[in-house]
Design an enzyme around this catalytic site. Structure first.
Site, PDB file in Angstrom:
ATOM      1  N   ASN A 223       0.902  -1.160   0.000  1.00 50.36           N
ATOM      2  CA  ASN A 223       0.000   0.000   0.000  1.00 50.36           C
ATOM      3  C   ASN A 223       0.933   1.200   0.000  1.00 50.36           C
ATOM      4  OD1 ASN A 223      -2.348  -1.606   0.154  1.00 50.36           O
ATOM      5  ND2 ASN A 223      -2.000  -1.867   2.359  1.00 50.36           N
ATOM      6  N   GLU A 304      -7.896  -3.570  -3.131  1.00 49.00           N
ATOM      7  CA  GLU A 304      -8.194  -2.929  -1.851  1.00 49.00           C
ATOM      8  C   GLU A 304      -7.994  -1.417  -1.897  1.00 49.00           C
ATOM      9  OE1 GLU A 304      -5.795  -5.212   0.945  1.00 49.00           O
ATOM     10  OE2 GLU A 304      -7.440  -6.616   1.216  1.00 49.00           O
ATOM     11  N   ARG A 349     -15.211 -14.627  -3.592  1.00 48.65           N
ATOM     12  CA  ARG A 349     -13.911 -13.937  -3.580  1.00 48.65           C
ATOM     13  C   ARG A 349     -12.768 -14.884  -3.955  1.00 48.65           C
ATOM     14  NH1 ARG A 349     -10.889 -11.068   1.612  1.00 48.65           N
ATOM     15  NH2 ARG A 349      -8.793 -11.316   0.788  1.00 48.65           N
ATOM     16  N   LYS A 373      -0.412 -14.985  -3.916  1.00 49.91           N
ATOM     17  CA  LYS A 373      -0.414 -15.471  -2.529  1.00 49.91           C
ATOM     18  C   LYS A 373      -0.605 -16.987  -2.505  1.00 49.91           C
ATOM     19  CE  LYS A 373      -1.951 -11.297  -0.185  1.00 49.91           C
ATOM     20  NZ  LYS A 373      -2.831 -10.667   0.825  1.00 49.91           N
ATOM     21  N   ASP A 378      -6.523 -15.333   1.712  1.00 45.95           N
ATOM     22  CA  ASP A 378      -5.598 -14.379   2.314  1.00 45.95           C
ATOM     23  C   ASP A 378      -4.816 -14.925   3.503  1.00 45.95           C
ATOM     24  OD1 ASP A 378      -4.340 -12.017   2.632  1.00 45.95           O
ATOM     25  OD2 ASP A 378      -6.113 -10.805   2.999  1.00 45.95           O
ATOM     26  N   GLU A 400       3.925 -15.757  -2.973  1.00 45.68           N
ATOM     27  CA  GLU A 400       3.957 -14.800  -1.862  1.00 45.68           C
ATOM     28  C   GLU A 400       3.460 -15.488  -0.605  1.00 45.68           C
ATOM     29  OE1 GLU A 400       2.414 -10.770  -2.508  1.00 45.68           O
ATOM     30  OE2 GLU A 400       1.617 -10.752  -0.477  1.00 45.68           O
ATOM     31  N   GLU A 406      -0.120 -12.317  10.631  1.00 47.37           N
ATOM     32  CA  GLU A 406      -1.330 -11.500  10.713  1.00 47.37           C
ATOM     33  C   GLU A 406      -2.542 -12.319  11.158  1.00 47.37           C
ATOM     34  OE1 GLU A 406      -2.299  -9.590   7.030  1.00 47.37           O
ATOM     35  OE2 GLU A 406      -4.231  -8.874   7.755  1.00 47.37           O
ATOM     36  N   HIS A 534     -10.950 -17.114   7.736  1.00 47.30           N
ATOM     37  CA  HIS A 534     -11.258 -15.686   7.821  1.00 47.30           C
ATOM     38  C   HIS A 534     -12.369 -15.375   8.821  1.00 47.30           C
ATOM     39  CE1 HIS A 534     -10.513 -11.679   6.609  1.00 47.30           C
ATOM     40  NE2 HIS A 534      -9.931 -11.989   5.468  1.00 47.30           N
ATOM     41  N   TRP A 556     -15.669  -8.893   3.442  1.00 50.35           N
ATOM     42  CA  TRP A 556     -14.825  -8.608   4.603  1.00 50.35           C
ATOM     43  C   TRP A 556     -15.450  -9.187   5.874  1.00 50.35           C
ATOM     44  CZ3 TRP A 556     -13.020  -2.796   3.626  1.00 50.35           C
ATOM     45  CH2 TRP A 556     -12.009  -2.811   2.650  1.00 50.35           C
TER      46      TRP A 556
END
Ligand code: BDP
Length: 714
Positions: A223, A304, A349, A373, A378, A400, A406, A534, A556
């Protein structure tokens, strides 16, 4: 009183150094027969060449020998006498030695090294060599590892090359020194003091990376902030590049797609606009003038909220290729991320990145590598491999991984990630028949790609111990080792890391290695068993939040992912659901689609199952799920029990740190178990099975917990 204080200071600093020294502890070798073996085998060191890199290698050998064996062998510049350790690149070796090494030299690439005992003119010598000085440095670190892990040096015969070209850390570091998803303090890069102040930490960082073969670093967050591309900052980047260069590490930056507007005064960032194209070409020229070996750009575009080519009606290929042209004259690369999903896309998604990128196969310039990824959502505790792997035969894809935890307990939980990485790398995509593993996609052997790479989102910050948790150091270490060789067994990684970081004592190694190997499954069990994903609390992702359902973007919300209702739980991605399974090769699609063959660990990723569904062990899904949560908690208890027995092998500082962290992990594992089971119980309407402990609090209590200052949420 003063004496006590002084003593405290001294002991504090020597202990604290242990944490700081990572896997390069160079503990004294305890076994006396090994010490004499080592001493007899390298009575003197012959160092050939005098580049900065070779000087670093020499210094490393001196430090290693002094610390591990108590003295530094004589350093010479010519080969006389017996039992030398000869260190230097191929071009500095005598023709006789080169002839001796002929068959090994043809095996290695430019970064590969040879460590070999040879008999030369009837004299025993150990040679550490490679085609470049950096390769020699890698050889030296690997040689020192042999001593650190107490292996014999009698008959060394190693020729080892990295299997991927770009082995790179992605730092999600902001210019204000906060780190997105960073749990180990602030960014290492002190932009304020750069370029004039070179923190010793930069050198130590480079050394640690070189010791595991990492050869690239992206200094800034995906970002991105365009300011990093202004002369004011490029001067600072140049200073870092100068520090890293002798360690074989190239610097890369993230490119904010709208930079031509933000810092270039242009009206657009349209990749087809002539002025924009020229702006990026000029920018590349400016950067390469300062940093001739600049690696290139990493780009997060139209993901994003980041700007990208789609803002101008263009696509990812247009954007990536425009940047690729700008850096191509300097041999730079563009790492273009495939982490895309959109709130305007009603599709699952998990399907969106594949749907968008797969049709671009073969359309990217040859210095573009698409960074994917490991899984389609995620960085979850467990995800099936990303369906793009193997599905773009004409496009180099790089992996990745996320090293920073996280979604796996931040830097508070002991989780040995190489086990997760290995699971992904070993997965068979079947895209070119059986045996088409993800590792083969990544190292280029499946489709003969020339450009290859593995990226890891760094877990490094300015905490004294670099990574927050002493055991999080192994995730950095293990990432480097797997980037070098994606086929490496994670157990070997755990073994060599423990020996180099703590102790060679077999009793210590055996038990602690076991808990490391189990730790990844433990976190899956107490957070997201049986394919759940998630369901972390929102934004900061700290702790459970399966109830969250009010966020503006549907995907989300944890409720989007688990879809629990009175009929059951899980995301139906089978043919009767979103049909995400068909993004995989037929064999894999069938495997996941069919409940008979779908691995239970992936059940709720691919299927919505009734609470009464019978698992293979005869339990109902509800009972099985609850027992998994409990098993996760039990596994953490076992980790605590094992660790509590290690006091005699570990310095008190690290022993206590890990002990306290495991206590937190235990508390949080119970929190996860209780919160998730109470929440899901509302739908299942069933009692907890025998063996599952009663929750300690109510669901309302867990829902009321708020963490406005949880770290990493920039
Ligand atoms: C997500 C993180 C977010 C990153 C994003 C990415 O929560 O901070 O920006 O990944 O990879 O997992 O771009």
């Amino acid at each position: 009183m003063r004496f006590v204080f002084l003593f405290f200071l001294i002991s504090f600093s020597t202990l604290a150094q242990k944490d700081y020294k990572l896997w390069l502890q160079y503990n004294k070798v305890a076994n006396s027969s090994l010490v004499s073996e080592y001493k007899n085998n390298f009575k003197s060191i012959v160092v050939l060449g005098n580049s900065e890199t070779i000087k670093i290698a020499e210094k490393e050998l001196k430090t290693g020998f002094l610390d591990m064996l108590g003295n530094i062998p004589e350093i010479k510049s010519d080969i006389k006498g017996e039992c030398n350790l000869i260190v230097g690149s191929q071009s500095n070796l005598s023709s006789q030695i080169k002839t001796e090494l002929q068959s090994d030299l043809v095996k290695i690439n430019d970064e590969g090294f040879i460590i070999k005992s040879i008999s030369f003119k009837n004299k025993r010598q150990i040679i550490i060599t490679g085609k470049t000085d950096v390769a020699v440095l890698y050889g030296v670190f690997n040689f020192l590892k042999i001593v650190q892990t107490n292996k014999s040096v009698q008959n060394l015969n190693i020729a080892d090359s990295p299997k991927t070209n770009i082995r790179i850390l992605n730092h999600w570091d902001n210019l204000d020194r906060t780190v997105e998803r960073g749990y180990a303090g602030f960014s290492l890069w002190n932009w304020q003091k750069l370029p004039d102040f070179i923190d010793q930490r930069y050198i130590d960082y480079a050394r640690a990376n070189a010791s595991i073969g990492i050869n690239g670093t992206v200094l800034t967050n995906v970002n991105a902030n365009a300011l990093i591309l202004t002369p004011q900052y490029l001067e600072k980047v140049e200073a870092l590049a100068n520090v890293f260069r002798p360690y074989g590490i190239k610097v890369y930056l993230t490119a904010r797609f709208s930079a031509p507007i933000e810092i270039g005064n242009l009206k657009t960032a349209d990749p087809k606009d002539a002025q924009v194209i020229q702006w990026w070409k000029n920018k590349a020229t400016e950067i390469y003038k300062r940093i001739p070996d600049f690696g290139g750009f990493l780009v997060k575009a139209n993901s994003e909220g980041q700007p990208g080519p789609q803002n101008y009606g263009r696509n990812h290929v247009d954007g990536a290729n425009m940047l690729a042209d700008a850096v191509a004259p300097f041999s730079g690369v563009i790492m273009w991320r495939a982490f895309v999903y959109s709130e305007h896309d009603a599709n699952d998604r998990a399907k969106q990145a594949y749907a968008e990128f797969q049709p671009y196969d073969g359309k990217f310039k040859e210095n573009v590598i698409v960074q994917v990824k490991n899984g389609a959502i995620d960085f979850q505790p467990r995800e099936p491999f990303h369906p793009l792997f193997g599905a773009m035969p004409k496009t180099p894809l790089m992996m990745e991984f996320q090293i920073t935890q996280e979604y796996l307990g931040f830097s508070t939980h002991l989780v040995f990630l190489p086990k997760l990485f290995q699971e992904v790398l070993e997965s068979d995509t079947y895209q070119k028949g059986k045996g088409s593993t993800v590792a083969k996609v990544i190292d280029g052997t499946l489709y003969q790609n020339k450009l290859t790479g593995i990226a890891g989102v760094a877990n490094i910050g300015n905490d004294l111990n670099w990574t927050g948790h002493p055991f999080a150091q192994v995730n950095w270490y293990g990432f480097g080792r797997l980037a070098w060789n994606p086929y490496l067994d994670s157990e070997i990684i755990a073994d060599e890391w423990l020996r180099s970081t703590f102790s060679n004592d077999e009793n210590f190694i055996k038990t602690v290695k076991n808990i490391m190997m189990e730790s990844r499954e433990a976190v899956v069990n107490y957070m997201t068993p049986l394919g759940l994903h998630h369901i972390m609390d929102t934004g900061h992702h700290y702790g459970p939040g399966p109830w969250v359902s009010d966020l503006s973007r549907p995907e989300w919300n944890p409720t989007y992912y688990h879809k629990a209702d009175k009929n059951g739980i899980g995301f139906d991605r089978s043919k009767s659901g979103t049909n995400a399974v068909t993004q995989y090769a037929t064999e894999v699609a069938k495997l996941f689609d069919n409940l008979e063959t779908c691995p239970e660990k992936d059940f709720l990723w691919f299927h919505h199952l009734s609470w009464d569904y019978k698992l293979k062990n005869g339990q109902t899904l509800w009972n099985g799920l609850a027992l998994k949560y409990q098993e996760g908690v039990n596994q953490v208890r076992e980790m605590q029990d094992v660790w509590n027995e290690t006091e005699k092998y570990v310095d008190s500082e690290r022993f206590n740190e890990v002990k306290m962290l495991l206590e937190i992990q235990h508390k949080e594992a119970k929190w996860w178990r209780d919160a998730c089971l109470l929440y899901f119980q509302q739908f299942s309407g069933k009692e907890l099975p025998a063996g599952v402990e009663k929750p300690t609090q109510t669901l309302e209590y867990f829902k009321s917990l708020k963490f406005p200052f949880a770290p990493g949420n920039g």
